[in-house]
Motif scaffolding. Structure first.
Motif, PDB file in Angstrom:
ATOM      1  N   VAL A  32      -4.193   4.654   3.302  1.00 27.90           N
ATOM      2  CA  VAL A  32      -3.810   5.223   2.002  1.00 27.90           C
ATOM      3  C   VAL A  32      -4.498   6.763   2.139  1.00 27.90           C
ATOM      4  CG1 VAL A  32      -4.828   4.345   0.428  1.00 27.90           C
ATOM      5  CG2 VAL A  32      -2.620   5.061  -0.028  1.00 27.90           C
TER       6      VAL A  32
ATOM      7  N   PRO B 232       4.490  -2.380  -7.229  1.00 26.09           N
ATOM      8  CA  PRO B 232       3.358  -3.312  -7.071  1.00 26.09           C
ATOM      9  C   PRO B 232       3.375  -4.702  -7.888  1.00 26.09           C
ATOM     10  CG  PRO B 232       2.793  -1.257  -8.197  1.00 26.09           C
ATOM     11  CD  PRO B 232       4.227  -1.066  -7.698  1.00 26.09           C
TER      12      PRO B 232
ATOM     13  N   GLN C 185       0.780  -1.204  -0.150  1.00 22.79           N
ATOM     14  CA  GLN C 185       0.082  -0.124   0.125  1.00 22.79           C
ATOM     15  C   GLN C 185       0.846   1.199   0.074  1.00 22.79           C
ATOM     16  OE1 GLN C 185      -3.043   0.289  -0.264  1.00 22.79           O
ATOM     17  NE2 GLN C 185      -3.645  -1.756  -0.131  1.00 22.79           N
ATOM     18  N   ARG C 186       1.966   1.296   0.663  1.00 14.64           N
ATOM     19  CA  ARG C 186       2.811   2.538   0.700  1.00 14.64           C
ATOM     20  C   ARG C 186       3.815   2.737  -0.268  1.00 14.64           C
ATOM     21  NH1 ARG C 186       0.704   5.614   2.005  1.00 14.64           N
ATOM     22  NH2 ARG C 186       2.021   7.123   3.258  1.00 14.64           N
ATOM     23  N   GLY C 187       3.792   1.616  -1.284  1.00 13.02           N
ATOM     24  CA  GLY C 187       4.642   1.601  -2.481  1.00 13.02           C
ATOM     25  C   GLY C 187       6.120   1.415  -1.978  1.00 13.02           C
ATOM     26  N   ILE C 188       6.581   0.891  -1.095  1.00 12.44           N
ATOM     27  CA  ILE C 188       7.783   0.540  -0.756  1.00 12.44           C
ATOM     28  C   ILE C 188       8.720  -0.247  -1.778  1.00 12.44           C
ATOM     29  CG2 ILE C 188       9.660  -0.355   0.913  1.00 12.44           C
ATOM     30  CD1 ILE C 188       7.533   1.961   1.792  1.00 12.44           C
TER      31      ILE C 188
ATOM     32  N   THR D  88      -5.346  -1.069   4.864  1.00 12.10           N
ATOM     33  CA  THR D  88      -5.610  -0.530   3.553  1.00 12.10           C
ATOM     34  C   THR D  88      -6.099   0.737   3.145  1.00 12.10           C
ATOM     35  OG1 THR D  88      -6.197  -2.884   3.124  1.00 12.10           O
ATOM     36  CG2 THR D  88      -6.517  -1.508   1.302  1.00 12.10           C
ATOM     37  N   ALA D  89      -6.943   1.165   4.110  1.00 13.68           N
ATOM     38  CA  ALA D  89      -7.703   2.471   3.853  1.00 13.68           C
ATOM     39  C   ALA D  89      -6.955   3.578   4.369  1.00 13.68           C
ATOM     40  CB  ALA D  89      -9.182   2.294   4.819  1.00 13.68           C
TER      41      ALA D  89
END
Lengths: 203, 503
Positions: free
Chosen positions: A137, A38, A32-35, A134-135
């Motif tokens: 974000v 995807p 979700q945080r794009g570390i 998840t929410a």
């Protein structure tokens, strides 16, 4: 597996459930945080949800090590907190900090009978927490630079530091905003989730 | 106030004779600190010196240089140089500390110890006596070079490079009309507009409902809630267009007659606001904030004929299929449920399908008019994907990332396309070709997120309601006059065959 539902929760079962939750939870945060990109994540069904887990073998291995160690420490009731620290690679500044507090009922080690709580109820609670993650974000500030993550575990003072682990500082965020998420409990272990993020300096 | 801080900062930077804030302490400073390890940290970086001074006084009880020291690994640059290949895995501060610290322990009084403990608890957030922090070494490989965090790209999109494919038809990029919608509630979960088959556009503005006659342009205020705190949460026209169902924040479902402008029924069965409604001939289905869906038979006094419990959070999307066999519902719990029109064996309604793939609230739910059992769903901010499903097999036929919150999807028979309404960052409508899922056009103009979409009865115009308090009418599915004639001929041919057989 069928038998488990009727047996109730044992200490070992609880440790496994919580360690499993951490594994999926950390994967969700990384996605979700794009570390990590995807494309390196794949979908699996768990807790009645579609969750994303990493396909990168090194990362999966690393997370596995942590999960296995957590299981052991949870069984012994000596772990108090798990923290996922997200920091910028260039500046080293900590941007986000996910803190999972663990309250362990130490009496569970002594009595031999399993506790009464259905798997389904625990699953529902875990599902709510993962959905909340998840929410988040929608309100967490953007991570501007490429970031890396770190996992910190708070254990009892007298624990012998196992191989591959080293002591560390808490890595707090200097000027942070905190949000408390839902918690879940297996009657033996209770997990409280909280995320702290850097407050924007320009209002 | 911030401009003064900024000025102060600037002045601070320009002055050359002030001490450098983050420099490593001079040797005389370090010696002074170690002989008096009191809680006097430099306030610029409170954690570093305090930790050091604390740990230096703790070392006597353990082997020096080992477990008493706290490491703060703050990797600097990812790139390296010839001498130090990978700076981020080096522990510069730890090494520096070990090299420079003195070995003799310092004497302290009990009060000093208390003070230190208090500081430690304050800084570390827990009593360090009771716990220690471990970190797994050997960090996994970071994301590859050149990987730019995707979210930054999609959340800061200003103008997308336009879809280069040439359309075979002209779609005007400006709306046909812009209507004022003051006080429209900016709530993603409500469904505030609907267009009737009699060409009336119903718009709910806070606690009133207005009807706009598309043909004549006149506006009528149909109703206003008596209680000032109650607002309208959904509107839906019956197929024939003479009755309007209205859902309110006080959990009521009202039925209004348009001809007489009178309320016919006030059906109460929910206990929370009714955010979404859908008609299936005489059955009106309503979805509420509790996650329950009720079926109301509007012809009888005992209107509440069924309850569908499949969502644990607000139901925001609800649509009956065009043949009336299935009801699709989307909720804030990220689930999509497909319900049959008749009860199962046990007398209970159970969904025939549940889709969990969306990672966000599902408000956009739409059935394909020309293909049986095909459903399109769109997710909210956390998800941003449009998914097409076959509800019989449960398979996801296609997925496309729309890069933005999706509030509504409408299919168009004229061109075998569908249009989706979006929020941040461009607040645009996107027209997609089905089944290739390519973008046909993007319609921009709204200055805040789109909340709802509805289609005109002739299928040529789409109306979008947005948080910028306007309604825009886009004439994007205009039929080519030649094609129109062909269609009409095809339709009329069918009817004549029927007439022949009746004779």
């Amino acid at each position: 597996q069928l038998g488990r539902e009727h047996q109730g929760i044992t200490l070992r079962g609880s440790a496994e459930l919580v360690a499993e939750f951490f594994s999926y939870g950390i994967n969700s945060i990384l996605y979700q945080r794009g570390i990590y990109p995807p494309e390196t994540f794949t979908r699996v069904q768990k807790y009645g949800l579609t969750l994303l887990v990493t396909t990168d073998p090194d990362l999966a291995n690393y997370l596995n090590n942590v999960t296995e160690q957590m299981k052991e420490w949870l069984y012994k009731c000596i772990v108090q907190r798990l923290v996922v620290v997200i920091s910028s690679i260039e500046s080293g500044e900590v941007l986000e900090r996910w803190q999972f507090d663990i309250e362990c009922d130490k009496t569970a080690k002594d009595d031999n009978g399993p506790r009464e709580k259905s798997q389904k109820a625990i699953q529902d609670e875990i599902r709510s927490v993962i959905r909340q993650i998840t929410a988040t974000v929608t309100f967490l500030p953007l991570l501007e630079s490429t970031c890396a993550f770190d996992l910190l575990i708070y254990t009892d003072k007298d624990l012998a530091v196992p191989e591959k682990w080293e002591e560390s500082g808490p890595q707090f965020i200097a000027n942070s905003e905190e949000v408390r998420l839902r918690s879940f409990t297996t009657t033996i272990h209770k997990v409280n989730t909280m995320v702290a993020y850097k407050k924007d300096s320009v209002p | 106030m911030t401009q003064f801080l900024f000025e102060a900062d600037l002045h601070g930077l320009l002055k050359l004779d002030t001490p450098i804030p983050n420099a490593p302490p001079a040797r005389w400073q370090r010696k002074a600190k170690e002989s008096d390890p009191g809680p006097s940290p430099a306030f610029v970086s409170p954690m570093k010196p305090a930790n050091r001074s604390y740990s230096s006084s703790k070392t006597p009880s353990k082997t020096p240089g080992k477990s008493g020291s706290k490491i703060q690994s703050t990797p600097s640059k990812a790139g390296g140089d010839r001498y130090i290949p990978n700076r981020s895995t080096m522990q510069m501060e730890m090494a520096n500390f070990l090299l420079t610290k003195e070995n003799d322990p310092a004497e302290e009084s009990p009060t000093k110890k208390e003070q230190q403990k208090a500081w430690a608890v304050n800084l570390n957030g827990f009593d360090v006596e009771e716990a220690k922090i471990l970190r797994l070494s050997g960090k996994p490989q970071n994301a590859p070079e050149g990987y730019q965090n995707n979210l930054k790209v999609l959340y800061s999109q200003k103008i997308t490079p336009g879809s280069s494919r040439k359309n075979s038809r002209y779609i005007p990029s400006m709306p046909d009309r812009i209507l004022d919608a003051p006080e429209i509630r900016n709530d993603y979960y409500l469904n505030l507009i609907d267009w009737s088959s009699q060409n009336f556009l119903a718009v709910a503005l806070d606690n009133s409902v207005y009807l706009w006659n598309h043909a004549s342009g006149e506006i009528i205020q149909l109703l206003q809630m008596e209680h000032p705190d109650v607002y309208i949460s959904s509107v839906s026209w019956i197929k024939e267009g003479n009755y309007l169902a209205v859902g309110t924040s006080s959990a009521e479902v009202q039925l209004w007659d348009i001809q007489q402008q009178k309320r016919l029924r006030n059906m109460t069965s929910h206990c929370a606001r009714v955010g979404t409604l859908s008609w299936n001939s005489y059955i009106l289905s309503s979805g509420a904030r509790t996650g329950h869906i009720h079926h109301h038979d509007v012809r009888v006094a005992e209107h509440h004929v069924a309850t569908l419990a499949g969502h644990t959070q607000e139901v925001c999307g609800l649509k009956w299929s065009l043949d009336g066999r299935y009801l699709a519902s989307g909720g804030n719990d990220n689930l999509v449920n497909v319900w049959p029109c008749t009860q199962g064996g046990g007398g209970d309604f159970a969904p025939v399908q549940t889709f969990t793939q969306h990672q966000g609230a599902v408000k956009a739910v739409a059935w394909c008019p020309w293909q049986m059992n095909v459903l399109a769903t769109g997710g909210g901010t956390s998800d941003r994907h449009i998914r097409i499903w076959n509800v019989c097999s449960g398979a996801c036929l296609s997925t496309v990332d729309a890069h933005s919150q999706i509030c509504s999807i409408l299919w168009s028979t004229n061109y075998k396309e569908f249009v989706s309404g979006h929020g941040f960052a461009q607040n645009q409508l996107v027209i997609w070709k089905y089944p290739t899922m390519t973008k046909v056009a993007e319609l921009q103009g709204h200055t805040a997120r789109i909340l709802n979409l509805t289609m005109s009865p002739d299928g040529t115009t789409v109306a979008s309601a947005s948080a910028d308090e306007t309604l825009r009418l886009w004439r994007c599915f205009e039929m080519d006059p030649i094609k129109k004639k062909e269609k009409e001929k095809a339709n009329s041919a069918k009817t004549s065959i029927i007439h022949q057989s009746i004779r």
